[in-house]
Scaffold this motif. Structure first.
Motif, PDB file in Angstrom:
ATOM      1  N   LEU A  14      37.458  44.966  30.026  1.00  0.00           N
ATOM      2  CA  LEU A  14      37.442  44.555  31.426  1.00  0.00           C
ATOM      3  C   LEU A  14      36.057  44.779  32.030  1.00  0.00           C
ATOM      4  N   TYR A  19      37.369  40.339  29.116  1.00  0.00           N
ATOM      5  CA  TYR A  19      38.478  39.827  29.918  1.00  0.00           C
ATOM      6  C   TYR A  19      37.967  39.736  31.357  1.00  0.00           C
ATOM      7  N   PRO A  21      37.451  38.244  35.413  1.00  0.00           N
ATOM      8  CA  PRO A  21      38.340  38.011  36.546  1.00  0.00           C
ATOM      9  C   PRO A  21      39.029  36.655  36.451  1.00  0.00           C
ATOM     10  N   ASP A  54      44.388  47.021  38.031  1.00  0.00           N
ATOM     11  CA  ASP A  54      43.351  46.481  37.144  1.00  0.00           C
ATOM     12  C   ASP A  54      43.847  45.230  36.419  1.00  0.00           C
ATOM     13  N   LEU A  55      45.161  45.150  36.252  1.00  0.00           N
ATOM     14  CA  LEU A  55      45.782  43.973  35.648  1.00  0.00           C
ATOM     15  C   LEU A  55      46.936  43.538  36.537  1.00  0.00           C
ATOM     16  N   VAL A  66      43.849  39.177  34.544  1.00  0.00           N
ATOM     17  CA  VAL A  66      42.880  40.017  35.243  1.00  0.00           C
ATOM     18  C   VAL A  66      42.764  39.472  36.664  1.00  0.00           C
ATOM     19  N   THR A 115      44.392  45.151  43.561  1.00  0.00           N
ATOM     20  CA  THR A 115      42.962  44.849  43.518  1.00  0.00           C
ATOM     21  C   THR A 115      42.484  44.275  44.851  1.00  0.00           C
TER      22      THR A 115
END
Length: 251
Positions: A14, A19, A21, A54-55, A66, A115
């Protein structure tokens, strides 16, 4: 490979953009093959990342993505959340040196991802109105003591959760033989991750205070019932069972 190691690899991916956004992660089955583990190990590794925002789990067959705050939530909506939180700090709804609701709770309230909440709160962090401790949460800064967080966040520790569950088993909130709330329910109640709940439950299970139940749930240990008397049963000094002849009847 353990869930913790898998989670570390995912975090690295990430961070370095593997991976990016808005992209979709490989399926849990694909990741399980890659890491050489059962699928449930991957699920356990990803769950804290989902809890932290985060996910994002899309549900159904769409898998895990993401989050991209700019594409998932329009900027005006992000600014509106910021303004609401700012006003709550100003009017004392979120008082100085108190903890904000978790990102997960705020996300549910505003109907966005964790997020997006983190993005909305970023300016308030930059202005030193808010501060965060990674393992505890976000709190309203006291200008007179900017580096001093609230002192009442023991509920974030494994020891606190374990002690609370132990007390509930002891005082009958979870009576013998009853089914405990599922781990996700406990995680929501205590505002912690599933890993914390699992660690808190582990010693209780080892001591036999709780036992495995159906569907990966746990139940309070059934109460002990002494065996029924056999043979020459005796009466209590004050009263006997119905049908027993008393000394007065005998006279």
């Amino acid at each position: 490979m353990t869930p913790e190691l898998i989670r570390k690899v995912i975090r690295i991916r990430l961070a370095d953009g593997t991976y990016g956004p808005g992209t979709q992660l490989p399926s849990e089955r694909t990741l399980a093959v890659e890491f050489g583990v059962p699928k449930w190990v991957v699920s356990r590794a990803l769950q804290p990342l989902r809890d932290n925002g985060d996910l994002h789990s899309s549900g159904g067959r769409r898998g895990t993505r993401v989050p991209d705050p700019q594409s998932l939530v329009p900027l005006p909506a992000i600014k509106k959340i910021e303004q609401i939180v700012r006003s709550r700090i100003g009017d004392g709804t979120y008082a100085v040196r108190t903890w904000l609701p978790s990102l997960r709770h705020l996300a549910v309230e505003f109907g966005v991802t964790a997020t997006s909440i983190r993005t909305a709160l970023k300016p308030l962090h930059q202005e030193k109105l808010l501060a965060s401790l990674r393992t505890l949460g976000t709190y309203v800064v006291d200008p007179g003591q900017p580096g001093v967080p609230p002192s009442d966040r023991a509920s974030k520790t494994v020891a606190y959760v374990g002690q609370a569950l132990r007390e509930r088993l002891g005082d009958g909130i979870y009576p013998p033989g009853s089914r405990l709330p599922a781990n996700p329910e406990l995680a929501t109640e205590f505002d912690v991750g599933l890993t914390t709940i699992s660690k808190a439950i582990r010693p209780l299970r080892a001591e036999g205070l709780i036992v495995n139940g159906p569907g990966r749930s746990y139940s309070a240990r059934p109460s002990y019932k002494p065996p029924a008397p056999v043979g020459n049963a005796t009466c209590e000094p004050v009263s006997c069972d119905a049908g027993t002849i008393s000394e007065q009847d005998h006279q």
